[in-house]
Design a protein around this motif. Structure first.
Motif, PDB file in Angstrom:
ATOM      1  N   LEU A 193       0.837  -1.203   0.000  1.00  0.00           N
ATOM      2  CA  LEU A 193       0.000   0.000   0.000  1.00  0.00           C
ATOM      3  C   LEU A 193       0.866   1.245   0.000  1.00  0.00           C
ATOM      4  CD1 LEU A 193      -2.338  -1.906   2.061  1.00  0.00           C
ATOM      5  CD2 LEU A 193      -3.314  -0.271   0.516  1.00  0.00           C
ATOM      6  N   HIS A 194       2.119   1.111   0.426  1.00  0.00           N
ATOM      7  CA  HIS A 194       3.099   2.185   0.295  1.00  0.00           C
ATOM      8  C   HIS A 194       4.396   1.532  -0.142  1.00  0.00           C
ATOM      9  CE1 HIS A 194       0.188   3.919   3.146  1.00  0.00           C
ATOM     10  NE2 HIS A 194       0.484   5.045   2.552  1.00  0.00           N
ATOM     11  N   THR A 195       4.876   1.916  -1.333  1.00  0.00           N
ATOM     12  CA  THR A 195       6.079   1.259  -1.862  1.00  0.00           C
ATOM     13  C   THR A 195       7.346   1.799  -1.239  1.00  0.00           C
ATOM     14  OG1 THR A 195       4.864   1.346  -3.914  1.00  0.00           O
ATOM     15  CG2 THR A 195       7.053   0.445  -4.012  1.00  0.00           C
ATOM     16  N   LEU A 196       7.274   3.020  -0.675  1.00  0.00           N
ATOM     17  CA  LEU A 196       8.467   3.632  -0.098  1.00  0.00           C
ATOM     18  C   LEU A 196       8.468   3.458   1.402  1.00  0.00           C
ATOM     19  CD1 LEU A 196       8.516   6.977  -2.065  1.00  0.00           C
ATOM     20  CD2 LEU A 196       9.699   4.884  -2.624  1.00  0.00           C
ATOM     21  N   ASN A 197       9.666   3.466   1.997  1.00  0.00           N
ATOM     22  CA  ASN A 197       9.737   3.403   3.458  1.00  0.00           C
ATOM     23  C   ASN A 197       9.888   4.820   4.028  1.00  0.00           C
ATOM     24  OD1 ASN A 197      12.369   4.122   2.977  1.00  0.00           O
ATOM     25  ND2 ASN A 197      13.221   2.105   3.403  1.00  0.00           N
ATOM     26  N   ASN A 198      10.184   4.907   5.313  1.00  0.00           N
ATOM     27  CA  ASN A 198      10.123   6.207   5.980  1.00  0.00           C
ATOM     28  C   ASN A 198      11.209   7.181   5.555  1.00  0.00           C
ATOM     29  OD1 ASN A 198       7.845   5.687   7.442  1.00  0.00           O
ATOM     30  ND2 ASN A 198       8.958   4.732   9.122  1.00  0.00           N
ATOM     31  N   VAL A 199      12.217   6.721   4.811  1.00  0.00           N
ATOM     32  CA  VAL A 199      13.238   7.644   4.316  1.00  0.00           C
ATOM     33  C   VAL A 199      13.117   7.812   2.801  1.00  0.00           C
ATOM     34  CG1 VAL A 199      14.984   7.537   6.093  1.00  0.00           C
ATOM     35  CG2 VAL A 199      14.816   5.683   4.511  1.00  0.00           C
ATOM     36  N   PHE A 200      11.921   7.540   2.258  1.00  0.00           N
ATOM     37  CA  PHE A 200      11.623   7.736   0.838  1.00  0.00           C
ATOM     38  C   PHE A 200      12.528   6.913  -0.068  1.00  0.00           C
ATOM     39  CE2 PHE A 200       8.469  10.704   1.708  1.00  0.00           C
ATOM     40  CZ  PHE A 200       8.912  11.545   2.710  1.00  0.00           C
ATOM     41  N   GLU A 201      12.855   5.712   0.410  1.00  0.00           N
ATOM     42  CA  GLU A 201      13.588   4.788  -0.459  1.00  0.00           C
ATOM     43  C   GLU A 201      12.686   3.598  -0.753  1.00  0.00           C
ATOM     44  OE1 GLU A 201      18.036   5.640   1.255  1.00  0.00           O
ATOM     45  OE2 GLU A 201      17.024   3.777   1.734  1.00  0.00           O
ATOM     46  N   PRO A 202      12.932   2.879  -1.876  1.00  0.00           N
ATOM     47  CA  PRO A 202      12.057   1.730  -2.158  1.00  0.00           C
ATOM     48  C   PRO A 202      12.150   0.697  -1.030  1.00  0.00           C
ATOM     49  CG  PRO A 202      13.489   2.191  -4.024  1.00  0.00           C
ATOM     50  CD  PRO A 202      13.926   3.088  -2.927  1.00  0.00           C
ATOM     51  N   HIS A 203      11.003   0.160  -0.651  1.00  0.00           N
ATOM     52  CA  HIS A 203      10.924  -0.839   0.416  1.00  0.00           C
ATOM     53  C   HIS A 203      11.731  -2.071   0.026  1.00  0.00           C
ATOM     54  CE1 HIS A 203       9.213  -3.377   3.501  1.00  0.00           C
ATOM     55  NE2 HIS A 203       8.525  -2.359   3.981  1.00  0.00           N
ATOM     56  N   VAL A 204      12.430  -2.624   0.995  1.00  0.00           N
ATOM     57  CA  VAL A 204      13.295  -3.787   0.736  1.00  0.00           C
ATOM     58  C   VAL A 204      12.484  -4.972   0.211  1.00  0.00           C
ATOM     59  CG1 VAL A 204      14.864  -5.412   1.839  1.00  0.00           C
ATOM     60  CG2 VAL A 204      14.901  -3.036   2.493  1.00  0.00           C
ATOM     61  N   ALA A 205      11.223  -5.056   0.648  1.00  0.00           N
ATOM     62  CA  ALA A 205      10.413  -6.214   0.260  1.00  0.00           C
ATOM     63  C   ALA A 205      10.136  -6.259  -1.239  1.00  0.00           C
ATOM     64  CB  ALA A 205       9.088  -6.193   1.015  1.00  0.00           C
ATOM     65  N   VAL A 206      10.194  -5.104  -1.928  1.00  0.00           N
ATOM     66  CA  VAL A 206       9.958  -5.097  -3.376  1.00  0.00           C
ATOM     67  C   VAL A 206      11.025  -5.930  -4.063  1.00  0.00           C
ATOM     68  CG1 VAL A 206       9.953  -3.617  -5.400  1.00  0.00           C
ATOM     69  CG2 VAL A 206       8.815  -2.857  -3.347  1.00  0.00           C
ATOM     70  N   ARG A 207      12.268  -5.629  -3.684  1.00  0.00           N
ATOM     71  CA  ARG A 207      13.397  -6.335  -4.298  1.00  0.00           C
ATOM     72  C   ARG A 207      13.430  -7.792  -3.869  1.00  0.00           C
ATOM     73  NH1 ARG A 207      18.658  -5.057  -1.427  1.00  0.00           N
ATOM     74  NH2 ARG A 207      17.751  -6.782  -0.291  1.00  0.00           N
ATOM     75  N   ASP A 208      13.157  -8.039  -2.586  1.00  0.00           N
ATOM     76  CA  ASP A 208      13.222  -9.410  -2.077  1.00  0.00           C
ATOM     77  C   ASP A 208      12.131 -10.282  -2.674  1.00  0.00           C
ATOM     78  OD1 ASP A 208      14.422  -8.851   1.347  1.00  0.00           O
ATOM     79  OD2 ASP A 208      15.395  -8.854  -0.615  1.00  0.00           O
ATOM     80  N   ALA A 209      10.938  -9.714  -2.868  1.00  0.00           N
ATOM     81  CA  ALA A 209       9.857 -10.492  -3.484  1.00  0.00           C
ATOM     82  C   ALA A 209      10.222 -10.848  -4.918  1.00  0.00           C
ATOM     83  CB  ALA A 209       8.566  -9.700  -3.456  1.00  0.00           C
ATOM     84  N   ALA A 210      10.847  -9.900  -5.612  1.00  0.00           N
ATOM     85  CA  ALA A 210      11.275 -10.195  -6.980  1.00  0.00           C
ATOM     86  C   ALA A 210      12.329 -11.288  -6.972  1.00  0.00           C
ATOM     87  CB  ALA A 210      11.823  -8.928  -7.631  1.00  0.00           C
ATOM     88  N   LYS A 211      13.208 -11.266  -5.970  1.00  0.00           N
ATOM     89  CA  LYS A 211      14.242 -12.310  -5.881  1.00  0.00           C
ATOM     90  C   LYS A 211      13.635 -13.677  -5.618  1.00  0.00           C
ATOM     91  CE  LYS A 211      18.269  -9.827  -4.140  1.00  0.00           C
ATOM     92  NZ  LYS A 211      19.194  -9.688  -3.038  1.00  0.00           N
ATOM     93  N   MET A 212      12.576 -13.688  -4.774  1.00  0.00           N
ATOM     94  CA  MET A 212      11.987 -14.968  -4.380  1.00  0.00           C
ATOM     95  C   MET A 212      10.850 -15.386  -5.301  1.00  0.00           C
ATOM     96  SD  MET A 212      13.796 -15.728  -1.853  1.00  0.00           S
ATOM     97  CE  MET A 212      12.974 -17.138  -1.188  1.00  0.00           C
ATOM     98  N   ASN A 213      10.677 -14.683  -6.454  1.00  0.00           N
ATOM     99  CA  ASN A 213       9.609 -15.019  -7.413  1.00  0.00           C
ATOM    100  C   ASN A 213       8.229 -14.945  -6.802  1.00  0.00           C
ATOM    101  OD1 ASN A 213      11.395 -15.472  -9.434  1.00  0.00           O
ATOM    102  ND2 ASN A 213      11.485 -17.678  -9.141  1.00  0.00           N
TER     103      ASN A 213
END
Lengths: 290, 390
Positions: A193-213
């Motif tokens: 529901l929010h792609t960015l974290n509290n320092v306006f960087e992409p959330h780590v889970a976006v990249r990790d989900a892509a890694k884990m298919n």
């Protein structure tokens, strides 16, 4: 609905690797049972495993034949999106380069998101979510905005799914075997529901989900990066009304899909009992009204 | 010994061996006799054992150790404990049905007297739930779906607790009267917040200091809002009562001598002086030490001031008579010992609040300072020998 079946087969195959028992039967189903008639003459008593086998394949394949099996289009309209202020983006200086296709224009310095594209993307995303929920997948709601954390956790709890609106620990998805246990099951869909974290960087889970298919659905604002998200939904993620609308939409689709699944299972159980029982009774007429 | 004690001994030894084995495994390296050295030579075929350290850096060692405590294992341990308890009761000649944990401890201390200083190294026989750490059962069902909706955060109990408390705060804020600005004052004296270890134990989860601080801050915020009885009860779950220090003070009973005069005795020690003081309730401020008036016994003003301090503090300078005996120590130590003895005796004649004041003034605390020993290589306790450059 082109992306949906193409994405579901890797999901099935991944499921086969991860959870062999249940999904393997479904994977073998399409090969044999595709052209079979659903309502036929009462079949002779078949052996039990084969019967449940085609039952499962019927339950799982039938929704995939339709483009909008769960009728998610009726849940929202461009007008309702407009009233929930989904079209409001950030200022032009915050614009992300890859969001430019989704932006309608700029008014007094503020970017306006194209709601036609939003509606299309949202419909695809909701349809995919419904299919995942129908197939009893684990859905994880992720957000790092503290203003809506309570609302999102409540939404997840009300539809029987999971939420993570807290500090995201390092190897949660990539190192889950160590953190939780060797036989843990990872989420089958992650909704941001929010792609960015509290320092306006992409959330780590976006990249990790892509890694884990793991497929992702994400609400991307004009300052977000939509690249790694499978079903990006361009929209406002800062107004309370917009987030409340999205939460309601996701909750309704998931509940609807689960209800549909229960209905289908009950119906097929009834049908198999009828076909096993008497030879002369005609099979009840099944209607696929959503 | 008789046959029934054998299984009990086995139970005990197993428990002891578990504790010992666990403590061994916890250390990173342990001595083994694993390496052999062949002495090459024409006739020697000797094996020379070399002791080496083997560093256990197995990657999933802690995981396998945790998995060893399965439900069946714990159940078996509990059964064995109960059987052993009955055998022990039989051995001690007591009723097995009413054999409590204190009885078990006493029986073990009697049967296995140990001279070890470390209490935790002595033989123990406790219920397995006190010995094996509490662990969580598997958090997901057969289909793999976790039971708790916050499972994927890692700390599900803690975050669900925070979620619950935050929900309560929101609800109270919604129902609060917007005009009233006063913050509620609740009588929180006599209780303290849970400490981090207690919270970890309650939630069966590891927490960080920041998590704990956030939690306490949220609870305090909840307390500033007008709470109902349900919220009060909820918050009380996270508070522990503390015993007020002064209530532990032993107050001597008042005694009466042959003539009907009320008096009270007290003893005190300071450095190596011991004193015993008898304080009479009604008097005119006379103090006799070892039969002599204190003006003669203590020529130095400072010592006499020490004696007068408790009475001066309570404004009872010329209201009590004191007779005391003292031995050992020097003049200052004797004065301090008498002061402590007098204060303790005085407690019987004053109110509880005044006892608390005495305690806070430090008059009822024995001074723990003693003479520090001389060390070898030094001239005194701290003084070193004269340092010569060459």
């Amino acid at each position: 609905m082109a992306p949906a079946p193409a994405l579901l087969t890797p999901l099935l195959c991944a499921g086969v690797r991860r959870w062999p028992g249940f999904l393997q039967k479904a994977a073998l189903g399409p090969a044999g049972q595709n052209g079979r008639m659903v309502t036929g003459a009462p079949a002779p008593a078949v052996s039990e495993p084969q019967d449940s086998y085609e039952l499962q394949s019927r339950i799982l394949n039938v929704p995939l034949q339709h483009s909008d099996f769960f009728n998610v289009k009726e849940l929202f309209s461009v007008k309702s999106l407009f009233e929930a202020r989904v079209h409001l983006g950030h200022k032009a200086g915050c614009r992300h380069r890859f969001m430019e296709p989704y932006i309608f224009g700029n008014r007094l310095g503020q970017d306006i998101i194209d709601l036609d594209q939003t509606a299309l993307n949202l419909q695809q995303a909701l349809n995919f979510t419904a299919h995942v929920a129908y197939r009893k997948g684990i859905i994880l709601f992720v957000s790092r905005n503290r203003q809506f954390s309570y609302l999102i956790e409540n939404t997840a709890r009300d539809c029987g799914e999971y939420a993570h609106t807290r500090y995201f620990k390092g190897g949660l998805l990539t190192n889950a075997q160590l953190l939780f246990g060797p036989t843990v099951r990872l989420p089958d869909l992650i909704i941001f529901l929010h792609t960015l974290n509290n320092v306006f960087e992409p959330h780590v889970a976006v990249r990790d989900a892509a890694k884990m298919n793991i497929p992702t659905v994400g609400i991307v604002d004009t300052n977000c990066n939509p690249c790694l998200i499978t079903y990006p939904v361009p929209g406002n993620d800062d107004s309370p009304q917009a987030i409340q609308l999205f939460c309601q939409l996701f909750q309704t689709t998931i509940n609807r899909a689960k209800e549909k699944r229960r209905q289908m299972e009950a119906l097929h159980r009834l049908q198999s009992r009828d076909s096993e029982g008497s030879a002369t009774s005609s099979a009840p007429d099944k209607s696929h009204s959503p | 010994m008789a046959a029934p004690c054998v299984p009990c001994g086995r139970v005990l030894s197993r428990r002891l061996s578990h504790a010992v084995r666990a403590s061994l495994c916890r250390r990173p390296g342990y001595w083994t006799t694993s390496a052999f050295d062949w002495q090459t030579g024409p006739r020697s075929q000797l094996l020379k054992l070399i002791h080496t350290t083997v560093v256990t850096t197995k990657k999933n060692a802690h995981v396998s150790r945790q998995q060893s405590y399965t439900q069946e294992f714990i159940k078996k341990q509990i059964e064995e404990f109960n059987i052993g308890k009955r055998h022990l009761a039989n051995m001690m000649g007591e009723d097995p049905e009413t054999f409590t944990e204190e009885d078990i401890d006493r029986a073990i201390a009697y049967l296995f007297p140990s001279g070890l200083f470390e209490k935790r190294a002595r033989p123990i026989m406790k219920h397995p739930e006190h010995i094996f750490p509490k662990q969580r059962a598997i958090q997901w069902g057969e289909d793999g779906r976790p039971f708790h909706f916050l499972f994927y955060t890692g700390k599900q109990s803690y975050y669900s607790l925070m979620h619950e408390v935050y929900g309560k705060v929101l609800q109270l804020e919604k129902h609060r009267d917007p005009l009233s600005e006063k913050t509620e004052f609740r009588d929180l004296i006599g209780s303290r917040w849970l400490i981090k270890e207690e919270l970890e134990e309650m939630l069966v989860e590891k927490l960080s200091d920041q998590d704990y601080a956030q939690f306490i801050r949220l609870l305090e915020k909840l307390l500033t809002l007008p709470c109902g009885p349900a919220e009060e009860e909820f918050v009380q779950k996270f508070r522990r009562s503390i015993t007020i220090q002064s209530k532990k003070q032993l107050i001597e009973p008042v005694q009466y001598d042959g003539r009907g005069l009320a008096f009270s005795t007290g003893t005190g020690r300071r450095k190596s002086a011991t004193a015993e003081a008898v304080v009479y309730e009604h008097g005119s401020g006379k103090i006799h030490v070892n039969g002599v008036d204190y003006l003669l016994y203590f020529p130095v003003t400072q010592d006499r001031e020490q004696l007068m301090f408790p009475f001066h503090f309570l404004d009872r300078l010329e209201k009590h008579d004191v007779t005391c005996t003292v031995s050992g120590g020097g003049r200052s130590a004797q004065a301090g010992a008498i002061r402590l003895a007098m204060s303790k005796a005085l407690c019987s004649f004053i109110t509880e609040d005044e006892v608390e004041w005495l305690r806070q003034a430090g008059l009822l605390t024995p001074d723990p300072r003693i003479r520090e020993r001389k060390k070898p290589g030094q001239e005194g306790a701290r003084r070193k020998f004269t340092w010569k450059k060459r």
